[in-house]
Design a protein around this motif. Structure first.
Motif, PDB file in Angstrom:
ATOM      1  N   THR A  50       0.849  -1.185   0.000  1.00  0.00           N
ATOM      2  CA  THR A  50       0.000   0.000   0.000  1.00  0.00           C
ATOM      3  C   THR A  50       0.881   1.230   0.000  1.00  0.00           C
ATOM      4  O   THR A  50       1.572   1.509   0.978  1.00  0.00           O
ATOM      5  CB  THR A  50      -0.910   0.006   1.238  1.00  0.00           C
ATOM      6  N   GLU A  51       0.865   1.978  -1.105  1.00  0.00           N
ATOM      7  CA  GLU A  51       1.739   3.130  -1.244  1.00  0.00           C
ATOM      8  C   GLU A  51       0.979   4.442  -1.084  1.00  0.00           C
ATOM      9  O   GLU A  51      -0.234   4.526  -1.346  1.00  0.00           O
ATOM     10  CB  GLU A  51       2.420   3.121  -2.618  1.00  0.00           C
ATOM     11  N   PHE A  52       1.730   5.479  -0.677  1.00  0.00           N
ATOM     12  CA  PHE A  52       1.227   6.840  -0.550  1.00  0.00           C
ATOM     13  C   PHE A  52       2.307   7.755  -1.142  1.00  0.00           C
ATOM     14  O   PHE A  52       3.267   8.112  -0.451  1.00  0.00           O
ATOM     15  CB  PHE A  52       0.984   7.205   0.912  1.00  0.00           C
ATOM     16  N   ASP A  53       2.177   8.114  -2.385  1.00  0.00           N
ATOM     17  CA  ASP A  53       3.185   8.937  -3.059  1.00  0.00           C
ATOM     18  C   ASP A  53       2.748  10.400  -2.966  1.00  0.00           C
ATOM     19  O   ASP A  53       2.013  10.916  -3.808  1.00  0.00           O
ATOM     20  CB  ASP A  53       3.330   8.500  -4.520  1.00  0.00           C
ATOM     21  N   ILE A  54       3.209  11.069  -1.931  1.00  0.00           N
ATOM     22  CA  ILE A  54       2.768  12.429  -1.609  1.00  0.00           C
ATOM     23  C   ILE A  54       3.462  13.425  -2.540  1.00  0.00           C
ATOM     24  O   ILE A  54       4.689  13.419  -2.666  1.00  0.00           O
ATOM     25  CB  ILE A  54       3.070  12.752  -0.138  1.00  0.00           C
ATOM     26  N   VAL A  55       2.676  14.294  -3.166  1.00  0.00           N
ATOM     27  CA  VAL A  55       3.220  15.187  -4.191  1.00  0.00           C
ATOM     28  C   VAL A  55       3.726  16.509  -3.620  1.00  0.00           C
ATOM     29  O   VAL A  55       4.889  16.867  -3.818  1.00  0.00           O
ATOM     30  CB  VAL A  55       2.180  15.429  -5.304  1.00  0.00           C
ATOM     31  N   PRO A  56       2.918  17.296  -2.898  1.00  0.00           N
ATOM     32  CA  PRO A  56       3.405  18.610  -2.468  1.00  0.00           C
ATOM     33  C   PRO A  56       4.476  18.491  -1.382  1.00  0.00           C
ATOM     34  O   PRO A  56       4.491  17.546  -0.593  1.00  0.00           O
ATOM     35  CB  PRO A  56       2.138  19.290  -1.905  1.00  0.00           C
ATOM     36  N   LYS A  57       5.350  19.455  -1.334  1.00  0.00           N
ATOM     37  CA  LYS A  57       6.361  19.522  -0.285  1.00  0.00           C
ATOM     38  C   LYS A  57       5.720  20.022   1.007  1.00  0.00           C
ATOM     39  O   LYS A  57       4.668  20.650   1.004  1.00  0.00           O
ATOM     40  CB  LYS A  57       7.509  20.450  -0.693  1.00  0.00           C
ATOM     41  N   GLY A  58       6.406  19.744   2.117  1.00  0.00           N
ATOM     42  CA  GLY A  58       5.876  20.213   3.384  1.00  0.00           C
ATOM     43  C   GLY A  58       6.681  19.712   4.561  1.00  0.00           C
ATOM     44  O   GLY A  58       7.783  19.171   4.420  1.00  0.00           O
ATOM     45  N   THR A  59       6.101  19.882   5.746  1.00  0.00           N
ATOM     46  CA  THR A  59       6.723  19.542   7.019  1.00  0.00           C
ATOM     47  C   THR A  59       5.956  18.400   7.666  1.00  0.00           C
ATOM     48  O   THR A  59       4.735  18.326   7.552  1.00  0.00           O
ATOM     49  CB  THR A  59       6.726  20.767   7.951  1.00  0.00           C
TER      50      THR A  59
END
Length: 680
Positions: free
Chosen positions: A157-166
């Motif tokens: 189960t993947e979660f490829d997060i696009v926006p940058k952040g903290t």
């Protein structure tokens, strides 16, 4: 009996996928249309999901599936076989909680995947629910030929997060379980994290990744693969496969809360809505309460759990604490170390514990009889040292004893390293070592809760498996520890830093109630070690860190030294009809407004980090047309956690109404609390 109030019927439509459209992407949207889910089959015939919000991609196409120990992975060779769509809009009532009523408004998409025969021909369903404030999805493995028992090595189960952040997070799988300081890093600097893990993106959007309804399955850790791509990885097992389940079964939900700001994140009920309704029926036998306990002196080292001249849990001392509780309206008295088994090295062993036999200087029946006459409950204690083999062998009789004596709540404990749980083996007389959040320990906690419910006992585990909203299904599961609590302040100066509690609000507390044990009004640990707190902050903790059982942790002699602060602790409810975060930022500060379930009164307060700040609070939440008397406890002029000025506290009484505002100064390490009493 709590009832379910339907607002709309659930509509379901089933659509078979034709050969032509089987690989075409599917979409579904949240009720307000802001969150859009896309399901697709990639060029390698792997199922993927992606997520956008307000037209911006949050999660890029990410894979779904399982790695198995005894067969080809459920990863490739898939096509979409059929689809079902549904929607729900209901309102349900909590028997206790941060708010009385919860709305469950969602759109649902069930996708049935089937592998071609070259890859095994297996079936795998994935159910998605989209809310306006997030999404949850789970795998559902149906009955099917050739696969009767799933032996899962791990998830894909993947979660490829696009926006940058903290990100704010603690490391998954370490020896001290969840009792760590939260790290604040860039998202792409996370390693392997426990959930909830909280993120603030560059555009201000807030995310929190977690899971819901963790039943008979291994806890999920959040592992970074590369860049900002993460994968669910499961807590290990001594058996090899991390999960073994007979089909059919459903996994826990993988969840993402999504909000424009910190308040939206904190006020979400997403995980609760993804759990099943109350299975216990009428649980009115549990009453939310404040309690005191024979505990702080033991944590500090003044008293001992072991028998001897320093033994804390004596009949005489317990009766004195019961008298204090009765005088000041506390509902319970926690007594640790009352039972046999503490004299040896119990940490990570627990083989000598008895959960039905008291020490010679503690008369359990006499104490519970005395408490009953004074209108107070004894809060029981079952420390296992991580030895669930010993505990489970005595569990039924231990809970039966508590039920018979009127001990309505039990604090359980599992003090051991992360992989130090001693579980019954496959053959009589053998044992296994398991992880504290592996499948076997998850099974154990539910066994304890279900057994306790038979005897009208509520459960508050320490060193637990993380909360995933199961309090909805089992409302006697009233609180947990599962984070670095007040006890650390007994062991060194500023042992919990000033930003610790303002971080817990937006991380650990997203999972559910915490038994943090506030109320150390003396602001002293062992050897006069100072807390990173003002006295006003100790009151603010009762509003910042929710639990239906709230402790006043200090010695009763110290509590009596501060009668005005004690008055607030006595009157502050442990059960609410509404809760709102009215000011806050992750890791910095958090101010809540909470409405008493049993009156028209509101309470306002919370905690601050090491930076002094002035907030303008607006009382927009008050009922229109009503006048309120606000009794305010706040940091005194010049207060700071760094010096003896931490003891400075100021009091104020003013009249307020809806729409009024109030300027509140928060000291470094400070806080505040207010009672807004409605005019009769």
């Amino acid at each position: 009996m709590r009832t379910l109030f339907p607002m709309a019927l659930i509509a379901v439509a089933s659509t078979p996928a034709t050969a032509q459209d089987a690989q075409a992407p599917l979409t579904a949207a949240s009720p307000d249309g802001s969150i859009v889910l896309t399901i697709a089959i990639d060029n390698d015939q792997r199922p993927t999901w992606s997520l956008s919000r307000k037209g911006k991609l949050l999660v890029a196409p990410s894979k779904l599936g399982f790695i198995m120990t005894d067969r080809i992975a459920l990863q490739r060779g898939f096509a979409i076989e059929s689809v079902e769509r549904a929607k729900g809009d209901t309102r349900w009532e909590q028997p206790w909680g941060e708010r009385r009523f919860v709305r469950d408004h969602h759109e649902e998409l069930l996708v049935r995947f089937r592998q071609n025969q070259d890859w095994g021909g297996h079936r795998m369903n994935v159910r998605f629910r989209l809310f306006d404030d997030g999404v949850g999805f789970r795998y559902e493995l149906p009955e099917q030929p050739g696969l009767t028992t799933a032996k899962i090595a791990d998830e894909i189960t993947e979660f490829d997060i696009v926006p940058k952040g903290t990100a704010w997070w603690i490391t998954g799988g370490e020896w001290n379980r969840y009792e760590q300081f939260y790290q604040k890093t860039a998202i792409d600097a996370v390693s392997t994290a426990h959930t909830p893990i909280t993120m603030r993106l560059e555009d201000g959007t807030h995310l929190a990744f977690h899971e819901a309804a963790l039943v008979d399955y291994a806890g999920m850790w959040f592992k970074r693969i590369e860049g900002q791509k993460f994968r669910a990885t499961l807590s290990p097992s001594s058996r090899g496969p991390r999960v073994v389940r007979d089909l059919p079964f459903d996994t826990p939900w993988r969840t993402i809360r999504i909000a424009d700001d910190a308040a939206g994140l904190v006020e979400s009920d997403l995980e609760l809505n993804l759990n099943e309704p109350n299975k216990l029926g009428d649980v009115s036998w549990f009453k939310p309460m404040k309690y005191i306990g024979i505990w702080w002196g033991m944590i500090r080292g003044d008293w001992s759990w072991a028998e001897g001249p320093q033994h804390g849990a004596t009949t005489e001392r317990t009766k004195r604490y019961i008298d204090f509780a009765a005088k000041h309206g506390f509902g319970g008295v926690l007594v640790e170390g009352w039972n046999k088994g503490w004299n040896g090295n119990w940490f990570g062993h627990g083989d000598e514990f008895s959960f039905t036999e008291a020490t010679p200087d503690f008369d359990l029946k006499a104490v519970t009889d005395y408490a009953r006459k004074r209108g107070v409950q004894l809060i029981g204690h079952h420390e296992t040292g991580g030895n669930i083999a010993v505990y489970e062998a005595q569990l039924e009789e231990a809970m039966k004893l508590y039920g018979r004596l009127g001990v309505g709540t039990v604090k359980t404990g599992y003090v051991a390293d992360a992989g130090g749980i001693i579980a019954p083996g496959d053959t009589l007389g053998t044992t296994r070592m398991e992880w504290h959040d592996g499948q076997r320990q998850v099974q154990h906690h539910l066994k304890v809760v279900e057994t306790a419910a038979k005897y009208h006992v509520a459960v508050n585990p320490h060193e637990p498996v993380k909360d995933t909203g199961l309090r909805r299904t089992y409302p006697n599961w009233v609180a947990r520890e599962g984070a670095r609590g007040m006890e650390y302040n007994a062991w060194g100066a500023f042992a919990n830093g000033p930003d610790h509690e303002p971080t817990l609000v937006y991380t650990r507390m997203l999972s559910g109630p915490m038994d943090f044990t506030p109320g150390v009004l003396s602001l002293e640990g062992a050897n006069h070690a100072p807390l990173a707190s003002t006295r006003a902050k100790q009151l603010g903790l009762y509003l910042a860190l929710y639990s239906p059982i709230q402790m006043a942790a200090d010695f009763i002699e110290n509590l009596e030294k501060y009668p005005r602060e004690l008055d607030f602790i006595k009157v502050a409810p442990a059960d609410w009809s509404d809760s709102r975060l009215i000011a806050g930022a992750v890791g910095d500060y958090a101010i809540f407004a909470r409405k008493d379930r049993n009156s028209a009164d509101w309470y306002v307060g919370g905690v601050n980090d090491a930076t002094a700040r002035t907030l303008t609070l607006t009382f927009d939440f008050l009922d229109p047309g009503k006048a309120y008397t606000a009794t305010i406890y706040k940091d005194g002029e010049g207060a700071t956690y760094l010096t003896e000025a931490r003891h400075r506290i100021a009091y104020e009484t003013i009249k307020v109404k809806k729409g009024d505002s109030y300027k509140l100064w928060l000291a470094p390490g400070g806080g505040a609390a207010m009672r807004l009493a409605s005019a009769k």
